[in-house]
Design a protein around this motif. Structure first.
Motif, mmCIF file in Angstrom:
data_model
loop_
_atom_site.group_PDB
_atom_site.id
_atom_site.type_symbol
_atom_site.label_atom_id
_atom_site.label_comp_id
_atom_site.label_asym_id
_atom_site.label_seq_id
_atom_site.Cartn_x
_atom_site.Cartn_y
_atom_site.Cartn_z
ATOM 1 N N TRP A 71 0.829 -1.205 0.000
ATOM 2 C CA TRP A 71 0.000 0.000 0.000
ATOM 3 C C TRP A 71 0.867 1.260 0.000
ATOM 4 O O TRP A 71 0.518 2.261 -0.642
ATOM 5 C CB TRP A 71 -0.943 0.007 1.204
ATOM 6 N N LEU A 107 2.003 1.593 -3.580
ATOM 7 C CA LEU A 107 0.916 2.078 -4.432
ATOM 8 C C LEU A 107 0.645 3.558 -4.179
ATOM 9 O O LEU A 107 0.237 4.279 -5.092
ATOM 10 C CB LEU A 107 -0.348 1.245 -4.199
ATOM 11 N N ILE A 144 0.437 6.392 -7.024
ATOM 12 C CA ILE A 144 -0.677 7.329 -7.183
ATOM 13 C C ILE A 144 -0.143 8.745 -7.363
ATOM 14 O O ILE A 144 -0.635 9.513 -8.214
ATOM 15 C CB ILE A 144 -1.618 7.248 -5.965
ATOM 16 N N TYR A 148 -1.463 -5.132 -6.698
ATOM 17 C CA TYR A 148 -0.746 -4.408 -7.744
ATOM 18 C C TYR A 148 -1.543 -4.440 -9.058
ATOM 19 O O TYR A 148 -1.701 -3.418 -9.737
ATOM 20 C CB TYR A 148 0.634 -5.021 -7.950
ATOM 21 N N HIS A 155 -4.772 -4.915 -9.549
ATOM 22 C CA HIS A 155 -5.992 -4.108 -9.460
ATOM 23 C C HIS A 155 -5.665 -2.621 -9.593
ATOM 24 O O HIS A 155 -6.427 -1.863 -10.214
ATOM 25 C CB HIS A 155 -6.706 -4.355 -8.136
ATOM 26 N N PHE A 156 -4.542 -2.190 -9.016
ATOM 27 C CA PHE A 156 -4.146 -0.785 -9.140
ATOM 28 C C PHE A 156 -3.907 -0.415 -10.597
ATOM 29 O O PHE A 156 -4.370 0.632 -11.072
ATOM 30 C CB PHE A 156 -2.887 -0.514 -8.319
#
Length: 257
Positions: free
Chosen positions: A41, A44, A48, A233, A235-236
């Motif tokens: 997280w 990620l 972002i 990962y 899904h991101f």
């Protein structure tokens, strides 16, 4: 567990022997899983911020040069973009199903879903490569060979060129502006889709390893952390495309009469 601990052997040491996947610096599998999830997280979060910067640049330029961005967006293939979006959504479903199969201890279903995920990922990359090839043939690659003549011809009213037909000087100046502003769109298009494709390639590599691990029976209902982390990962990367699709492909698709 304490009954199995011999002289000088702690219950923690016995647990590590029982669970070979448990690393020595974690007390138990749950702690290891929480640490891995937190690490992913955090990673990620940096991703972002990375994509967020490019999204902000895109939105700013889109507001400044909306006619050029709208015309350039119309030159992208909506069927291809829609199909690729469907492919990625299906790949997220197969990833979720593979995690569920691991939780249920169904190794065969787990491997099948992971192979489908790889198939969807490779299909996306193949279709995207074909789309980039089309842009190359149309001279929309943002290099010295870039040419927006087709955009100018197809969007005279959108650019207001029909009102400048009586003034050749202003007409040439406006066409030069359109050329430059359209180039900005395609620069951002290739930057965004290119970085997304790189993340897809990395994801495919990760899932090749995860699929091999699943085939070898490394994942059980008690331990499937690598699969869950890889799924996060994936899904991101899919969510990034969900934002890219409307921004790049759906800008004012309705022609202006």
């Amino acid at each position: 567990m304490s009954d199995r601990a011999g002289i000088g052997e702690t219950p923690l040491a016995v647990e590590h022997e029982d669970r070979p996947e448990l690393r020595h610096h974690f007390a138990d599998v749950e702690q290891q899983r929480n640490a891995a999830t937190l690490g992913m997280w955090w990673f990620l979060g940096t991703e972002i911020m990375f994509f967020g910067g490019m999204f902000c640049a895109y939105l700013v330029y889109r507001r400044w040069y909306f006619p050029e961005f709208a015309a350039a967006s119309r030159s992208l293939s909506l069927p291809i973009g829609t199909f690729n979006t469907t492919v990625l959504i299906c790949s997220s479903l197969t990833v979720a199903m593979s995690v569920r199969a691991a939780q249920l201890g169904n190794r065969k279903l787990q491997v099948r879903m992971l192979l489908l995920t790889l198939l969807f990922g490779l299909a996306f990359l193949g279709i995207k490569t074909k789309e980039w090839g089309d842009k190359y043939k149309e001279h929309h690659i943002p290099t010295f060979a870039f040419n927006a003549h087709d955009l100018i011809e197809d969007n005279q009213h959108l650019f207001g060129l029909d009102k400048l037909q009586g003034d050749p000087v202003k007409l040439r100046e406006r066409e030069a502006e359109i050329q430059q502003h359209s180039k900005i769109f395609f620069s951002l298009y290739f930057a965004l889709t290119g970085m997304h494709a790189i993340h897809m390639i990395v994801g495919v590599g990760i899932f090749v390893v995860v699929t091999w691990m699943a085939y070898k029976g490394r994942f059980t209902p008690e331990y499937h952390t690598p699969l869950e982390i890889a799924g996060l990962y994936w899904h991101f990367v899919d969510i990034v495309w969900i934002y890219l699709f409307p921004l790049l492909y759906l800008i004012d698709r309705k022609p202006i009469s």
